[in-house]
Design a protein around this motif. Structure first.
Motif, PDB file in Angstrom:
ATOM      1  N   ALA A   1       4.825  -7.068   8.392  1.00  0.00           N
ATOM      2  CA  ALA A   1       3.926  -7.210   7.244  1.00  0.00           C
ATOM      3  C   ALA A   1       4.299  -8.432   6.416  1.00  0.00           C
ATOM      4  CB  ALA A   1       3.975  -5.960   6.369  1.00  0.00           C
ATOM      5  N   ILE A   2       3.359  -8.858   5.555  1.00  0.00           N
ATOM      6  CA  ILE A   2       3.628  -9.853   4.525  1.00  0.00           C
ATOM      7  C   ILE A   2       3.871  -9.103   3.228  1.00  0.00           C
ATOM      8  CG2 ILE A   2       2.709 -11.770   3.179  1.00  0.00           C
ATOM      9  CD1 ILE A   2       0.943 -12.507   5.472  1.00  0.00           C
ATOM     10  N   ARG A   3       4.997  -9.380   2.567  1.00  0.00           N
ATOM     11  CA  ARG A   3       5.284  -8.731   1.290  1.00  0.00           C
ATOM     12  C   ARG A   3       4.572  -9.476   0.168  1.00  0.00           C
ATOM     13  NH1 ARG A   3       9.202  -4.844   1.201  1.00  0.00           N
ATOM     14  NH2 ARG A   3       8.201  -4.443  -0.810  1.00  0.00           N
ATOM     15  N   GLN A   4       3.278  -9.360   0.177  1.00  0.00           N
ATOM     16  CA  GLN A   4       2.429 -10.067  -0.768  1.00  0.00           C
ATOM     17  C   GLN A   4       2.767  -9.726  -2.218  1.00  0.00           C
ATOM     18  OE1 GLN A   4       0.092 -12.283  -0.554  1.00  0.00           O
ATOM     19  NE2 GLN A   4      -1.005 -12.099  -2.490  1.00  0.00           N
ATOM     20  N   GLU A   5       3.123  -8.470  -2.476  1.00  0.00           N
ATOM     21  CA  GLU A   5       3.344  -8.053  -3.854  1.00  0.00           C
ATOM     22  C   GLU A   5       4.534  -8.770  -4.494  1.00  0.00           C
ATOM     23  OE1 GLU A   5       5.661  -4.865  -1.502  1.00  0.00           O
ATOM     24  OE2 GLU A   5       4.181  -6.438  -1.195  1.00  0.00           O
ATOM     25  N   TRP A   6       5.541  -9.104  -3.659  1.00  0.00           N
ATOM     26  CA  TRP A   6       6.728  -9.777  -4.170  1.00  0.00           C
ATOM     27  C   TRP A   6       6.390 -11.209  -4.594  1.00  0.00           C
ATOM     28  CZ3 TRP A   6      10.796  -6.915  -5.279  1.00  0.00           C
ATOM     29  CH2 TRP A   6      11.999  -7.556  -5.617  1.00  0.00           C
ATOM     30  N   MET A   7       5.643 -11.890  -3.747  1.00  0.00           N
ATOM     31  CA  MET A   7       5.254 -13.261  -4.062  1.00  0.00           C
ATOM     32  C   MET A   7       4.351 -13.315  -5.288  1.00  0.00           C
ATOM     33  SD  MET A   7       4.588 -14.871  -0.249  1.00  0.00           S
ATOM     34  CE  MET A   7       3.548 -13.527   0.340  1.00  0.00           C
ATOM     35  N   SER A   8       3.425 -12.362  -5.392  1.00  0.00           N
ATOM     36  CA  SER A   8       2.484 -12.354  -6.507  1.00  0.00           C
ATOM     37  C   SER A   8       3.192 -12.127  -7.836  1.00  0.00           C
ATOM     38  CB  SER A   8       1.429 -11.270  -6.289  1.00  0.00           C
ATOM     39  OG  SER A   8       0.649 -11.561  -5.154  1.00  0.00           O
ATOM     40  N   ALA A   9       4.143 -11.185  -7.847  1.00  0.00           N
ATOM     41  CA  ALA A   9       4.891 -10.931  -9.083  1.00  0.00           C
ATOM     42  C   ALA A   9       5.730 -12.143  -9.478  1.00  0.00           C
ATOM     43  CB  ALA A   9       5.770  -9.691  -8.908  1.00  0.00           C
ATOM     44  N   SER A  10       6.243 -12.867  -8.492  1.00  0.00           N
ATOM     45  CA  SER A  10       7.088 -14.034  -8.784  1.00  0.00           C
ATOM     46  C   SER A  10       6.337 -15.118  -9.535  1.00  0.00           C
ATOM     47  CB  SER A  10       7.660 -14.607  -7.484  1.00  0.00           C
ATOM     48  OG  SER A  10       8.509 -13.676  -6.837  1.00  0.00           O
ATOM     49  N   VAL A  11       5.056 -15.303  -9.189  1.00  0.00           N
ATOM     50  CA  VAL A  11       4.290 -16.392  -9.808  1.00  0.00           C
ATOM     51  C   VAL A  11       3.421 -15.921 -10.967  1.00  0.00           C
ATOM     52  CG1 VAL A  11       4.240 -17.641  -7.625  1.00  0.00           C
ATOM     53  CG2 VAL A  11       2.308 -16.169  -8.224  1.00  0.00           C
ATOM     54  N   ALA A  12       3.375 -14.614 -11.223  1.00  0.00           N
ATOM     55  CA  ALA A  12       2.457 -14.061 -12.221  1.00  0.00           C
ATOM     56  C   ALA A  12       2.529 -14.737 -13.586  1.00  0.00           C
ATOM     57  CB  ALA A  12       2.696 -12.553 -12.359  1.00  0.00           C
ATOM     58  N   PRO A  13       3.728 -14.989 -14.153  1.00  0.00           N
ATOM     59  CA  PRO A  13       3.771 -15.557 -15.507  1.00  0.00           C
ATOM     60  C   PRO A  13       3.156 -16.943 -15.634  1.00  0.00           C
ATOM     61  CG  PRO A  13       5.894 -14.595 -14.910  1.00  0.00           C
ATOM     62  CD  PRO A  13       5.081 -14.655 -13.655  1.00  0.00           C
ATOM     63  N   PHE A  14       2.967 -17.645 -14.510  1.00  0.00           N
ATOM     64  CA  PHE A  14       2.462 -19.012 -14.554  1.00  0.00           C
ATOM     65  C   PHE A  14       0.936 -19.080 -14.408  1.00  0.00           C
ATOM     66  CE2 PHE A  14       6.682 -18.906 -12.538  1.00  0.00           C
ATOM     67  CZ  PHE A  14       7.413 -19.570 -13.522  1.00  0.00           C
ATOM     68  N   LEU A  15       0.314 -17.954 -14.034  1.00  0.00           N
ATOM     69  CA  LEU A  15      -1.128 -17.956 -13.820  1.00  0.00           C
ATOM     70  C   LEU A  15      -1.848 -18.103 -15.162  1.00  0.00           C
ATOM     71  CD1 LEU A  15      -1.421 -15.143 -11.124  1.00  0.00           C
ATOM     72  CD2 LEU A  15      -1.162 -17.612 -10.822  1.00  0.00           C
ATOM     73  N   GLY A  16      -2.919 -18.845 -15.129  1.00  0.00           N
ATOM     74  CA  GLY A  16      -3.605 -19.174 -16.369  1.00  0.00           C
ATOM     75  C   GLY A  16      -3.175 -20.518 -16.909  1.00  0.00           C
TER      76      GLY A  16
ATOM     77  N   SER B   1      -1.713  -9.785 -11.098  1.00  0.00           N
ATOM     78  CA  SER B   1      -0.797 -10.358 -10.113  1.00  0.00           C
ATOM     79  C   SER B   1       0.544  -9.639 -10.111  1.00  0.00           C
ATOM     80  CB  SER B   1      -0.591 -11.842 -10.408  1.00  0.00           C
ATOM     81  OG  SER B   1       0.170 -12.470  -9.401  1.00  0.00           O
ATOM     82  N   ALA B   2       1.001  -9.188 -11.266  1.00  0.00           N
ATOM     83  CA  ALA B   2       2.294  -8.517 -11.358  1.00  0.00           C
ATOM     84  C   ALA B   2       2.248  -7.073 -10.876  1.00  0.00           C
ATOM     85  CB  ALA B   2       2.797  -8.551 -12.802  1.00  0.00           C
ATOM     86  N   ASN B   3       1.077  -6.435 -10.945  1.00  0.00           N
ATOM     87  CA  ASN B   3       1.000  -4.996 -10.684  1.00  0.00           C
ATOM     88  C   ASN B   3       0.147  -4.588  -9.485  1.00  0.00           C
ATOM     89  OD1 ASN B   3       2.330  -3.604 -13.168  1.00  0.00           O
ATOM     90  ND2 ASN B   3       1.045  -5.184 -14.072  1.00  0.00           N
ATOM     91  N   MET B   4      -0.901  -5.347  -9.192  1.00  0.00           N
ATOM     92  CA  MET B   4      -1.916  -4.824  -8.272  1.00  0.00           C
ATOM     93  C   MET B   4      -1.765  -5.273  -6.825  1.00  0.00           C
ATOM     94  SD  MET B   4      -6.043  -5.146  -8.447  1.00  0.00           S
ATOM     95  CE  MET B   4      -6.077  -6.346  -7.115  1.00  0.00           C
ATOM     96  N   MET B   5      -1.005  -6.314  -6.560  1.00  0.00           N
ATOM     97  CA  MET B   5      -0.909  -6.823  -5.200  1.00  0.00           C
ATOM     98  C   MET B   5      -0.029  -5.920  -4.329  1.00  0.00           C
ATOM     99  SD  MET B   5      -2.873  -9.483  -5.209  1.00  0.00           S
ATOM    100  CE  MET B   5      -3.886  -8.585  -6.388  1.00  0.00           C
ATOM    101  N   ALA B   6      -0.305  -5.905  -3.032  1.00  0.00           N
ATOM    102  CA  ALA B   6       0.445  -5.059  -2.099  1.00  0.00           C
ATOM    103  C   ALA B   6       0.651  -5.789  -0.782  1.00  0.00           C
ATOM    104  CB  ALA B   6      -0.302  -3.748  -1.864  1.00  0.00           C
ATOM    105  N   ALA B   7       1.558  -5.251   0.029  1.00  0.00           N
ATOM    106  CA  ALA B   7       1.858  -5.844   1.334  1.00  0.00           C
ATOM    107  C   ALA B   7       0.665  -5.726   2.278  1.00  0.00           C
ATOM    108  CB  ALA B   7       3.082  -5.163   1.942  1.00  0.00           C
ATOM    109  N   MET B   8       0.641  -6.610   3.285  1.00  0.00           N
ATOM    110  CA  MET B   8      -0.422  -6.583   4.288  1.00  0.00           C
ATOM    111  C   MET B   8       0.198  -6.360   5.665  1.00  0.00           C
ATOM    112  SD  MET B   8      -2.983  -9.649   3.013  1.00  0.00           S
ATOM    113  CE  MET B   8      -1.681 -10.845   2.728  1.00  0.00           C
ATOM    114  N   SER B   9      -0.226  -5.297   6.333  1.00  0.00           N
ATOM    115  CA  SER B   9       0.256  -4.976   7.671  1.00  0.00           C
ATOM    116  C   SER B   9      -0.234  -6.001   8.685  1.00  0.00           C
ATOM    117  CB  SER B   9      -0.232  -3.577   8.072  1.00  0.00           C
ATOM    118  OG  SER B   9      -0.237  -3.410   9.471  1.00  0.00           O
TER     119      SER B   9
END
Length: 372
Positions: free
Chosen positions: A206-221, A246-254
């Motif tokens: 899987a891709i751990r999408q949620e980890w990457m999304s949380a990492s960049v969340a504060p910079f969005l906007g 981005s910090a809460n809703m993203m999830a991994a992709m199988s």
């Protein structure tokens, strides 16, 4: 300097970066955590033994018999529909008198743990349709005592609904609400390249999408990420909501799910993993009421895609609604902002509520049962 010392220093640096990233993500999630009363988490056991987390919100005063099943899409989780008001379909429909049950598909969030002998990534979209959907439906009907339920799905969640409606439990669905669900998947070359890269990146599981999304969340906007407009119309989402999502809703992709999407995109299909069941062809046989919704600026489920999906339907009760400026809305809607866009609570949510109210079975107003 000996090679071994360089290798040791490299390993130490990698460990330090990993620790820093873990701490960073934990802090980001805490800062952008959602506040307010949590839903009640129930467990739905699938026929193959996998247990799903289903998050229940019961209306303070129940006005309609049928519950609403809220089903998220790819790389998402329950927060798609159960977020902070006013950007929460679950809260909005609760206020209208509907009981809501928000699923987390297998491999996602609280539904990650597989049964013995299975890997957390060992599933396809077929499992969502033949296993998860029926289990979700059975649980909601048991909890409410209703005979039927409404299915509201965003993106992949809508496609799963189409598949469930064609199966043995189709008669238990009072209606389908399809929100940004791309039944036709013929795409531009860059999207085929993107899904191919995703399949490779997901090896072996899987891709751990949620980890990457949380990492960049504060910079969005503040900065625009590449291809961000595939997922949302950035001009239509408040920056803080974008960061919270981005910090809460993203999830991994199988990887298996991505492989199935790769097949659909390459061959413009909507079918089972073994290619034997054509769910798109089955849409023409559905007789449940269907509300097909899309966004005028959605690049995944384009307006033309949604219109051609609607053309497949033969149900006597079918409705098409595309949100955008040319239809009188304040903004053009992309994919995710059908739920989280600035105008969604006043333009999209009321369409959903009114459609449901016109087809649901009225009840004498009754207080919600005690949940615990």
């Amino acid at each position: 300097m000996p090679f071994g010392r360089w290798a040791l220093w490299g390993l130490e640096a990698a460990v330090i970066l990993l620790v820093v990233n873990v701490v960073w993500v934990l802090l980001v999630r805490r800062w952008y955590r959602l506040r307010g009363p949590l839903p009640v988490m129930l467990r739905a056991r699938c026929a193959d033994g996998w247990e799903l987390a289903v998050h229940s919100r019961r209306a303070a005063v129940r006005r309609f018999a049928e519950p609403v099943l809220l089903c998220h899409g790819l790389a998402a989780n329950r927060y798609t529909f159960d977020f902070e008001p006013p950007y929460s379909v679950a809260h909005y429909l609760n206020d209208a008198g509907f009981d809501c049950f928000t699923v987390e598909w297998r491999g996602t969030g609280h539904s990650r743990r597989p049964p013995p002998g299975r890997r957390p990534t060992d599933f396809t979209i077929d499992d969502h349709i033949t296993q998860d959907g029926p289990a979700l439906l059975e649980l909601a009907l048991k909890e409410t005592g209703a005979k039927q339920a409404f299915w509201l799905g965003h993106s992949l969640g809508g496609l799963v609904g189409y598949g469930v409606a064609q199966g043995a439990d189709g008669g238990k669905l009072a209606g389908l609400l399809e929100l940004g669900a791309p039944v036709h998947l013929k795409s531009e070359p860059f999207l085929r390249t993107l899904i191919s890269l995703g399949v490779r990146a997901a090896w072996p599981g899987a891709i751990r999408q949620e980890w990457m999304s949380a990492s960049v969340a504060p910079f969005l906007g503040y900065i625009a990420l590449p291809l961000a407009d595939l997922v949302v119309n950035p001009q239509h989402m408040p920056p803080r909501i974008l960061r919270q999502v981005s910090a809460n809703m993203m999830a991994a992709m199988s990887r298996k799910v991505l492989l199935q999407f790769q097949d659909w995109i390459t061959h413009d299909a909507f079918r089972s993993y073994d290619r034997k069941t054509d769910w798109r062809a089955g849409i023409a046989k559905l007789q449940q009421p269907v509300l097909v919704m899309g966004g005028s600026a959605d690049r995944l489920a384009t307006a033309a895609n949604v219109e051609s999906q609607y053309a497949l339907l033969t149900s006597p009760d079918r409705t098409l609604h595309i949100f955008g400026r040319d239809r009188g809305d304040k903004m053009d809607y992309g994919h995710g902002d059908l739920i989280f866009g600035t105008g969604a609570p006043t333009e999209v949510y009321p369409v959903i509520r009114e459609w449901l109210e016109q087809r649901a079975t009225p009840l004498p107003p009754t207080p919600a049962p005690t949940q615990g």
